[in-house]
Design an enzyme around this catalytic site. Sequence first.
Site, PDB file in Angstrom:
ATOM      1  CG  HIS A 159      82.594   5.672   2.940  1.00 21.84           C
ATOM      2  ND1 HIS A 159      81.577   6.141   3.744  1.00 21.84           N
ATOM      3  CD2 HIS A 159      82.016   4.746   2.118  1.00 21.84           C
ATOM      4  CE1 HIS A 159      80.439   5.525   3.428  1.00 21.84           C
ATOM      5  NE2 HIS A 159      80.701   4.669   2.436  1.00 21.84           N
ATOM      6  CD  GLU A 249      74.346  16.276   0.187  1.00 25.29           C
ATOM      7  OE1 GLU A 249      73.587  16.125   1.171  1.00 25.29           O
ATOM      8  OE2 GLU A 249      75.385  16.980   0.226  1.00 25.29           O
ATOM      9  CE1 TYR A 259      78.214  23.062   0.518  1.00 25.30           C
ATOM     10  CE2 TYR A 259      80.263  23.190   1.744  1.00 25.30           C
ATOM     11  CZ  TYR A 259      79.384  23.726   0.822  1.00 25.30           C
ATOM     12  OH  TYR A 259      79.662  24.931   0.219  1.00 25.30           O
ATOM     13  CE1 TYR A 270      73.554   2.205   1.392  1.00 23.21           C
ATOM     14  CE2 TYR A 270      75.021   2.324   3.286  1.00 23.21           C
ATOM     15  CZ  TYR A 270      74.744   2.627   1.981  1.00 23.21           C
ATOM     16  OH  TYR A 270      75.637   3.350   1.239  1.00 23.21           O
TER      17      TYR A 270
END
Length: 379
Positions: A159, A249, A259, A270
Amino acid sequence: MRQLLSFTVPALAALIVALPVSAQTIESSGGKLTATVITEGLSHPWSLGFLPDGRMLVTERSGQLRIVDKGVLGAPISGVPNVYNEGQGGLLDIAIAPDFATSGQIYLTFSERAADAGLQRGQGTAVLSAKLVLDGDSGQLDDQKVIFRMNKFTTTNRHFGSRVVIGADGNLFVTLGERGEQDRAQDVSDLAGAVVRITPDGSVPADNPKLEGWAPELWSKGHRNPQGAAVRPDGQLFTVEHGARGGDELNNPQPGRNYGWPVITYGVDYSGVSIGEGTEKTGMEQPLFYWDPSISPSGLVFYEADLIPGWKGDLLTGGLSGQVLVHLKMDGDTVVTEERLFQGELGRVRDVRVGPDGAIYVLTDEDNGRLIRVAPEGE
């Protein structure tokens, strides 16, 4: 905010014309489209940019920056920074300055090792500014300078984000993942899980949001792992980001807005366990559109060319796990329909760009990555 108001090209497999692997044709809302392999042999390519002379620059996650000229790969460009090439890290996005023809200016995002940043441990996302000096089918980077880095490096290998796009005012938007550490996306002193906005030299624009406790570079927070960003001609920023299991998104990040990740999301963990407090909360923004199940969107571009006139003003994104090119029909900020193209036929689509010829160019993120041109049949 819309969920899957979609139409998938019907009986897609039956519509694929029996052509060699290098070319496939399908029906679409823009007419018959042919996907042609321009080059292959790329090592997990991540991003694509177009030079004024029509050649292309491609980043490879392992740390190479390459020129592609008429399908031929050039030698790696020298002077590229050392990258942390593990997990989801490596050499990531590229943005080419509008005045490149005179300045040679480019920007690269990459995952940087702490040792290269003068820090003690971990790795994080950084932005390099450099001048590209071309020499035949290769070249070198001069005047390299890291103009931005995350303010907290950690040892996770996932990430990182990260896209860099140039705004209408010349400032840079940079997307940053939360590094797989969910709560960082809600820590407004932390640059993880955010969109940041910086000037071309890395300083903070005077009109950035000035909210209590917010790091000065922050534009918006509450993002999970945004891997696509595009600026509409009116200057508005749009992003796509990965959810967990569901909840990918499309957002239009506004200054000072939150957000929601991981407090609100349309996905689950998961393991199947729920995340956060649900799908809505006061003070947190809704996505314009979301995917459930996930397609893992990556790359984002507005189609503003004339080659496919019916798509003008629409958005295009890729899908990694979805192995798909996605066309989002737009009406202002509203997604009217979603159209899935070449599903399962191209591979893991990492980046999507529109070339100066009006064709769509995609990169596939694989050991033998490919650069593919998508255009109306016969073009």
